[in-house]
Design an enzyme around this catalytic site. Sequence first.
Site, PDB file in Angstrom:
ATOM      1  N   HIS A  26      25.709  72.828  76.862  1.00  0.00           N
ATOM      2  CA  HIS A  26      25.674  71.744  75.890  1.00  0.00           C
ATOM      3  C   HIS A  26      27.072  71.637  75.280  1.00  0.00           C
ATOM      4  O   HIS A  26      27.664  72.661  74.947  1.00  0.00           O
ATOM      5  CB  HIS A  26      24.630  72.062  74.812  1.00  0.00           C
ATOM      6  CG  HIS A  26      24.244  70.880  73.977  1.00  0.00           C
ATOM      7  ND1 HIS A  26      25.112  70.263  73.114  1.00  0.00           N
ATOM      8  CD2 HIS A  26      23.084  70.193  73.879  1.00  0.00           C
ATOM      9  CE1 HIS A  26      24.487  69.247  72.518  1.00  0.00           C
ATOM     10  NE2 HIS A  26      23.253  69.194  72.970  1.00  0.00           N
TER      11      HIS A  26
ATOM     12  N   ARG B  44      25.821  62.494  67.638  1.00  0.00           N
ATOM     13  CA  ARG B  44      26.632  61.564  68.432  1.00  0.00           C
ATOM     14  C   ARG B  44      25.858  60.278  68.681  1.00  0.00           C
ATOM     15  O   ARG B  44      26.410  59.188  68.597  1.00  0.00           O
ATOM     16  CB  ARG B  44      27.027  62.210  69.764  1.00  0.00           C
ATOM     17  CG  ARG B  44      28.149  63.216  69.622  1.00  0.00           C
ATOM     18  CD  ARG B  44      28.411  63.954  70.933  1.00  0.00           C
ATOM     19  NE  ARG B  44      27.395  64.969  71.190  1.00  0.00           N
ATOM     20  CZ  ARG B  44      26.776  65.158  72.339  1.00  0.00           C
ATOM     21  NH1 ARG B  44      27.053  64.385  73.377  1.00  0.00           N
ATOM     22  NH2 ARG B  44      25.886  66.107  72.474  1.00  0.00           N
TER      23      ARG B  44
END
Length: 485
Positions: free
Chosen positions: A258, A281
């Site tokens: 990740h 995000r």
Amino acid sequence: MALSTPIIVVGSGLAGLSAAAQLLAHQLPVRLLDRAAKPGGNSIKASSGINAAPTRFQPSFGDNESGLDDAFLADTVLSAGLPLANATGDERTRRDTLITTLTESSSSALYWLTDTIGVDLSTVAQLGGHSHPRTHRGPGKPPGAAIVSTLLERLNADPLFTLQTGATVTRVKREADEVMGVEYTVDNGADSEPKTETLNGPLVFAAGGFAGDSHGLLAKYRPDLAGLPSTNEARPGALPLLQEIGAGVLDLDRVQVHPTGFIDPTDRTARGKILAAEMLRGEGGILLLNGSRFVNELQTREYISNQIMATPATENDSDDATKQWDVTLVMDEGTAAATASHMGFYKWKGLMRAVKAEDLDATTQDSIQTYADVVAGVLADPHGRTAHGHWTLRQLTPDTTLYVGSVTPVVHFTMGGVAIDDHAAVLDAAGTPIHGLWAAGEITGGIHGQNRLGGSSLLECVVFGRRAGDAAAEFYRLHYLGESI
Ligand SMILES: Cc1cc2nc3c(=O)[nH]c(=O)nc-3n(C[C@H](O)[C@H](O)[C@H](O)COP(=O)(O)OP(=O)(O)OC[C@H]3O[C@@H](n4cnc5c(N)ncnc54)[C@H](O)[C@@H]3O)c2cc1C
Ligand SMILES: *[C@@H]1O[C@H](CO)[C@@H](O)[C@H](O)[C@H]1NC(C)=O
Ligand SMILES: *[C@@H]1O[C@H](CO)[C@@H](O)[C@H](O)[C@H]1NC(C)=O
Ligand SMILES: *[C@@H]1O[C@H](CO)[C@@H](O)[C@H](O)[C@H]1NC(C)=O
Ligand SMILES: *[C@@H]1O[C@H](CO)[C@@H](O)[C@H](O)[C@H]1NC(C)=O
């Protein structure tokens, strides 16, 4: 009816809980074993949400429902990449079937959680690698904790359900052609030897992946990732227990890194890192290396992680150094407000902090203003990002408030695992189901190929956990209760 033999479920993450709930819906007795002191596994940490399409919670629901379903399938196939595209014959058919089962069952899985179990998952975000918003969460608790706690509450209220924590399964018993039960050890405290117990019954195996097994299975299948920090609970992978009895495995070298684990300013090199949820995000946040954007932040995890890991890691000469990078995550007030349920926790932990624009260096300020212009439609994004969540900032001034944190790639998820069919039956190396054994959740392989889309892991737990429950219930009726169906 002799209901003294239970159906055994190993693992109290979302896959095991979903299987147990389904077995109880068939009014059959369930014994759930977990090695940990507390139930919930890595599932309880899930912070972004669960994918489903089409659902009434999606913003464009009603415009084109079958389009939403098709798009989810297409995104999943694209993300699965070569392990799927290159597969031939039976293996190709199996992979295709697993993926269509996952996406086509997604609405009913989601509605089961919201309408039958009663979890609020009405907020929808668009994560990286997705062409539409389809990742569901609730307004309150993070989704993993909300789903796990609600399910556990329901299960615990059922007299047919028994949960035993602190019980580590050490062997799966296979006799001739059928799985007959497990052996497990119970910790008896520091003074005495752990005690080994035997439990007989059909088995649903939902013991999770091996991203947290850094010195064991991870080092074995992906030595190049040794030294990276992880978001997972540190525990040995349980996969060898199934390999020992002949289960087929696939894609074990496919490990998801990740791109954003938080670097805690008070313990920068810690091995265990808290995930900076992808929704930060998704809702508008950007990533900077040395003050500059370098990627479309909604690209897949693999792509973003590779972009970061292609740059030099933070220098550290120590032998046991944690291998990490220093990426800056920046959010504006709009993004922070849209992620308020997470931000409270991150700010309290000191992982994200509020700053004034004038306290940032000139390169960083420029990058933020340029992105604000992209969001306003004044500039085209050189990185091709077209969705900006709830970013509202248009004009940076010296006292504009921004939120910043430091992040680095972390080992997060293992795509590979045991081979299953679309009813969650575990297959041997020849592709034949092993009688009396089902598996669901992260311990299985073949659904995600080279890359799992964010939000599809909780989904696979529910879809295949419930399917495992249904199949095990049918088997139990036939073999243990002598019913003909
Ligand atoms: C921080 C974080 C955030 C995430 N966010 C998301 C998200 O937003 N959306 C999403 O879809 N996915 C997310 N994921 C991934 C997802 O949470 C996991 O992949 C998924 O929950 C795995 O569920 P599971 O039931 O298969 O395994 P787990 O939840 O890991 O449960 C496995 C259980 O099995 C037990 N166990 C293991 N071995 C044995 C043994 N030998 N004997 C007895 N018990 C054993 C373990 O103690 C554990 O409790 C996230 C993961 C992490 C770490
Ligand atoms: C719905 O979406 C599908 C797949 O994206 C597309 O092929 C179809 O033309 C769309 N239908 C309508 C009525 O827009
Ligand atoms: C898939 O096939 C391509 C082209 O034939 C090959 O280069 C690649 O190594 C294969 N990848 C996998 C994962 O099998
Ligand atoms: C960032 O700056 C450091 C130090 O100047 C340099 O070593 C590194 O290559 C830079 N990284 C990127 C991605 O430009
Ligand atoms: C280097 O790594 C070691 C071991 O993880 C750590 O104790 C030390 O603080 C690190 N040094 C720097 C400069 O980060």
